[in-house]
Design an enzyme around this catalytic site. Structure first.
Site, PDB file in Angstrom:
ATOM      1  N   HIS A 304       3.468   5.091  -8.778  1.00 47.11           N
ATOM      2  CA  HIS A 304       4.137   4.124  -9.189  1.00 47.11           C
ATOM      3  C   HIS A 304       4.492   3.268  -8.280  1.00 47.11           C
ATOM      4  CE1 HIS A 304       7.373   2.396 -11.541  1.00 47.11           C
ATOM      5  NE2 HIS A 304       6.752   2.773 -12.880  1.00 47.11           N
ATOM      6  N   ASP A 361       3.396   8.686 -17.860  1.00 48.24           N
ATOM      7  CA  ASP A 361       2.142   8.671 -18.624  1.00 48.24           C
ATOM      8  C   ASP A 361       1.352  10.004 -18.448  1.00 48.24           C
ATOM      9  OD1 ASP A 361       2.119   6.060 -19.642  1.00 48.24           O
ATOM     10  OD2 ASP A 361       1.929   5.544 -17.669  1.00 48.24           O
TER      11      ASP A 361
HETATM   12  N1  ACO Z   1      -4.490   8.191  -7.288  1.00 51.71           N
HETATM   13  C1  ACO Z   1      -5.188   8.054  -5.951  1.00 51.71           C
HETATM   14  N2  ACO Z   1      -4.712   7.220  -5.009  1.00 51.71           N
HETATM   15  C2  ACO Z   1      -3.677   6.362  -5.493  1.00 51.71           C
HETATM   16  C3  ACO Z   1      -3.023   6.337  -6.875  1.00 51.71           C
HETATM   17  C4  ACO Z   1      -3.712   7.433  -7.729  1.00 51.71           C
HETATM   18  N3  ACO Z   1      -3.041   7.420  -8.897  1.00 51.71           N
HETATM   19  N4  ACO Z   1      -1.874   5.555  -6.813  1.00 51.71           N
HETATM   20  C5  ACO Z   1      -1.909   5.092  -5.580  1.00 51.71           C
HETATM   21  N5  ACO Z   1      -2.886   5.440  -4.741  1.00 51.71           N
HETATM   22  C6  ACO Z   1      -3.211   5.292  -3.452  1.00 51.71           C
HETATM   23  C7  ACO Z   1      -3.415   3.621  -3.273  1.00 51.71           C
HETATM   24  O1  ACO Z   1      -4.719   3.344  -3.540  1.00 51.71           O
HETATM   25  C8  ACO Z   1      -2.771   3.378  -2.138  1.00 51.71           C
HETATM   26  O2  ACO Z   1      -3.941   3.869  -1.025  1.00 51.71           O
HETATM   27  P1  ACO Z   1      -4.508   2.599   0.265  1.00 51.71           P
HETATM   28  O3  ACO Z   1      -2.914   2.734   1.026  1.00 51.71           O
HETATM   29  O4  ACO Z   1      -5.442   3.366   0.880  1.00 51.71           O
HETATM   30  O5  ACO Z   1      -4.656   1.405  -0.414  1.00 51.71           O
HETATM   31  C9  ACO Z   1      -1.758   4.338  -1.708  1.00 51.71           C
HETATM   32  O6  ACO Z   1      -1.960   5.222  -3.023  1.00 51.71           O
HETATM   33  C10 ACO Z   1      -0.298   3.707  -1.875  1.00 51.71           C
HETATM   34  O7  ACO Z   1      -0.314   3.165  -3.232  1.00 51.71           O
HETATM   35  P2  ACO Z   1       0.844   2.267  -3.629  1.00 51.71           P
HETATM   36  O8  ACO Z   1       1.231   1.002  -3.035  1.00 51.71           O
HETATM   37  O9  ACO Z   1       2.175   3.620  -3.940  1.00 51.71           O
HETATM   38  O10 ACO Z   1       0.340   1.801  -5.172  1.00 51.71           O
HETATM   39  P3  ACO Z   1       0.777   0.356  -5.928  1.00 51.71           P
HETATM   40  O11 ACO Z   1       1.997   0.105  -6.127  1.00 51.71           O
HETATM   41  O12 ACO Z   1      -0.330  -0.543  -5.493  1.00 51.71           O
HETATM   42  O13 ACO Z   1       0.017   0.914  -7.499  1.00 51.71           O
HETATM   43  C11 ACO Z   1      -0.165   2.085  -9.462  1.00 51.71           C
HETATM   44  C12 ACO Z   1       0.820   1.601  -8.312  1.00 51.71           C
HETATM   45  C13 ACO Z   1      -0.893   0.869  -9.954  1.00 51.71           C
HETATM   46  C14 ACO Z   1       0.625   2.477 -10.609  1.00 51.71           C
HETATM   47  C15 ACO Z   1      -1.037   3.097  -8.945  1.00 51.71           C
HETATM   48  O14 ACO Z   1      -0.300   4.084  -8.382  1.00 51.71           O
HETATM   49  C16 ACO Z   1      -1.939   3.695  -9.941  1.00 51.71           C
HETATM   50  O15 ACO Z   1      -3.042   3.039 -10.158  1.00 51.71           O
HETATM   51  N6  ACO Z   1      -1.716   4.871 -10.809  1.00 51.71           N
HETATM   52  C17 ACO Z   1      -2.726   5.026 -11.611  1.00 51.71           C
HETATM   53  C18 ACO Z   1      -2.289   4.398 -12.995  1.00 51.71           C
HETATM   54  C19 ACO Z   1      -1.013   4.828 -13.696  1.00 51.71           C
HETATM   55  O16 ACO Z   1      -0.947   6.125 -13.677  1.00 51.71           O
HETATM   56  N7  ACO Z   1      -0.317   3.821 -14.186  1.00 51.71           N
HETATM   57  C20 ACO Z   1       1.145   3.990 -14.966  1.00 51.71           C
HETATM   58  C21 ACO Z   1       1.880   3.470 -14.017  1.00 51.71           C
HETATM   59  S1  ACO Z   1       3.729   3.752 -14.531  1.00 51.71           S
HETATM   60  C22 ACO Z   1       3.693   2.664 -15.888  1.00 51.71           C
HETATM   61  O17 ACO Z   1       3.221   1.371 -16.148  1.00 51.71           O
HETATM   62  C23 ACO Z   1       4.150   3.030 -17.126  1.00 51.71           C
END
Ligand code: ACO
Length: 426
Positions: A304, A361
């Site tokens: 998130h 979710d």
């Molecule tokens: N699976 C694997 N790796 C992940 C995931 C995931 N679900 N989420 C984040 N990461 C990775 C990122 O790629 C990042 O790696 P990097 O440093 O190599 O680039 C690292 O973890 C840190 O990520 P964050 O900066 O915490 O994530 P960001 O804020 O950019 O994105 C997001 C948040 C879009 C929600 C992301 O976690 C994601 O794509 N999750 C899956 C989709 C999802 O569940 N969305 C619902 C969100 S809640 C809502 O809207 C109701």
């Protein structure tokens, strides 16, 4: 005493005011930054940018706190209804009985959708995504319900129409998509029961309204009702800042919510879990794939932008999920898989280091499946839940004296000046 942050640039010192929120969080006010220094800030994805001041929702991503108008979401999920929480978000206080009754009456008065709109619904191709239909039809509401001359009256009726009709329209588009008869809203049913009845009542098998399912739906929608300046809410505020009508602003919110990284994630979670089951791969292989930076695969329902601990909504959702599946005596292999996947991911160093926990979710889709909602309607369910938040945030922005047309700037990286070359010389 006013506090400032010093910025030293080009031999000069600038003092930027420090703003403190009611829960103590601090921000540097850069309103005059460009005017005084010539500089702008660069913040892709706005992760460090406060776009407004707001008194609606407080969240602390480090501690896993979420409160609407100061009330913890846990208390609302336990004691409130979606209708009451809607009132709280939009009006800033819990309603007394008379106010709640009046609101219910208005919702009933506005629950029908113009009959001519049914024809438009029927003419969408059968396999259209319900979010596309909903976004288009919400904009179309403006044509069917033209603007009233008195501003306050126009806002009040538009708010009620949206709250009541979005629910009717969602059920309507589902019924048409499966070729079933249209079920009209009923005045004698509560907000959530009415929706379930419009979705599932059949001329050959009347829908039995189960109060536990109604409660679960109330919880689902309460948990989705607002989440401060998320992607779709920001879309509503940005689009609304052009002083467009509320229907168009909400339609933009629905479009923003459609994406799999935002409101489409609940649908993506179910698709991911089904894919894992079919692939025959082990959960550790799946987690390895999600960790691979060269592979776009991500664990849907994890991570998130703001929560860096367990999403407080996910805790309630998980509990509700167990209760509903137990009550309905449903054994869902996807729920078992989800629990095991969460266990594997939570023990993994990558997920621990990046603070990636299950979000709302991850479990919400399983509840929706149990209730009988088809997977492509999941984001629509989220949209109905988020609507009060969009409305509350839009109203707040309209009344905010500091509010301006949203117009971010950029750092230009293209050619500074190029010459036009006639087509025969290229
Ligand atoms: N699976 C694997 N790796 C992940 C995931 C995931 N679900 N989420 C984040 N990461 C990775 C990122 O790629 C990042 O790696 P990097 O440093 O190599 O680039 C690292 O973890 C840190 O990520 P964050 O900066 O915490 O994530 P960001 O804020 O950019 O994105 C997001 C948040 C879009 C929600 C992301 O976690 C994601 O794509 N999750 C899956 C989709 C999802 O569940 N969305 C619902 C969100 S809640 C809502 O809207 C109701």
């Amino acid at each position: 005493m006013a506090e400032y942050v010093k910025l030293i640039y080009d031999g000069k010192t600038y003092e930027l005011p420090l703003v403190t929120g009611s829960a103590g969080e601090k921000a540097i006010d850069i309103t005059k930054l460009r005017q005084t220094t010539g500089l702008i800030t660069l913040d892709p994805g706005f992760a460090n940018t406060g776009s407004c001041s707001s008194a609606i929702t407080f969240m602390d991503g480090e501690k896993g706190i979420l409160r609407y108008r100061g009330i913890p979401v846990e208390q609302l999920a336990e004691h409130s209804t979606f209708r009451e929480t809607t009132f709280l978000l939009i009006n800033g206080k819990l309603p007394n009985r008379e106010e709640l009754d009046t609101a219910s009456e208005r919702l009933n008065q506005t629950s029908l959708v113009h009959e001519d709109m049914h024809i438009v619904f029927q003419n969408f191709p059968r396999n259209s995504h319900p979010m596309g239909i909903l976004s288009s039809m919400v904009t179309a509401l403006r044509s069917f319900y033209p603007e009233l001359p008195v501003v306050q009256e126009e806002i009040n009726i538009t708010v009620m129409r949206l709250l009541s009709k979005l629910r009717t329209m969602a059920a309507l588009s589902y019924r048409i998509s499966v070729g079933h008869n249209i079920v009209y809203p009923r005045h004698d049913l509560s907000y959530c029961a009415n929706f379930l009845n419009m979705m599932f009542n059949s001329p050959v098998k009347p829908y039995h309204i189960d109060l536990d399912i109604v409660k679960a739906l109330n919880i689902f929608w309460i948990l989705h009702a607002d989440h401060e300046q998320n992607c779709s809410t920001s879309a509503v505020r940005v689009v609304g800042s052009g002083r467009v009508n509320l229907y168009a602003a909400v339609s933009a919110g629905i479009a923003a919510l459609w994406g799999p990284l935002h409101g489409g994630a609940n649908q993506a979670v179910i698709e991911m879990l089904s894919g894992i089951k079919e692939s025959g791969k082990s959960l550790s292989q799946i987690v390895e794939k999600a960790k691979d930076r060269n592979d776009p695969y991500r664990l849907m329902g994890f991570g998130h932008r703001v929560y860096k601990t367990y999403d407080p909504r996910a805790k309630i959702m998980k509990k509700t999920c167990d209760k509903i599946l137990g009550k309905l005596k449903i054994s869902d292999p996807l729920l078992d898989l989800a629990k095991k996947l969460e266990e594997v991911a939570l023990k993994d160093d990558y997920f621990i280091e990046n603070n990636l926990y299950a979000n709302i979710d991850f479990y919400s889709g399983i509840i929706l499946r149990a209730i009988g909602i088809p997977t492509n309607m999941f984001p629509v369910m989220f949209a109905i839940g988020r609507l009060p938040g969009w409305i509350a945030q839009w109203k707040e922005s309209m009344d905010d004296p500091a509010w301006r047309l949203s117009r971010p700037r950029q750092i230009y990286t293209g050619p500074v000046e190029a010459r036009y070359i006639p087509i025969d010389e290229r």
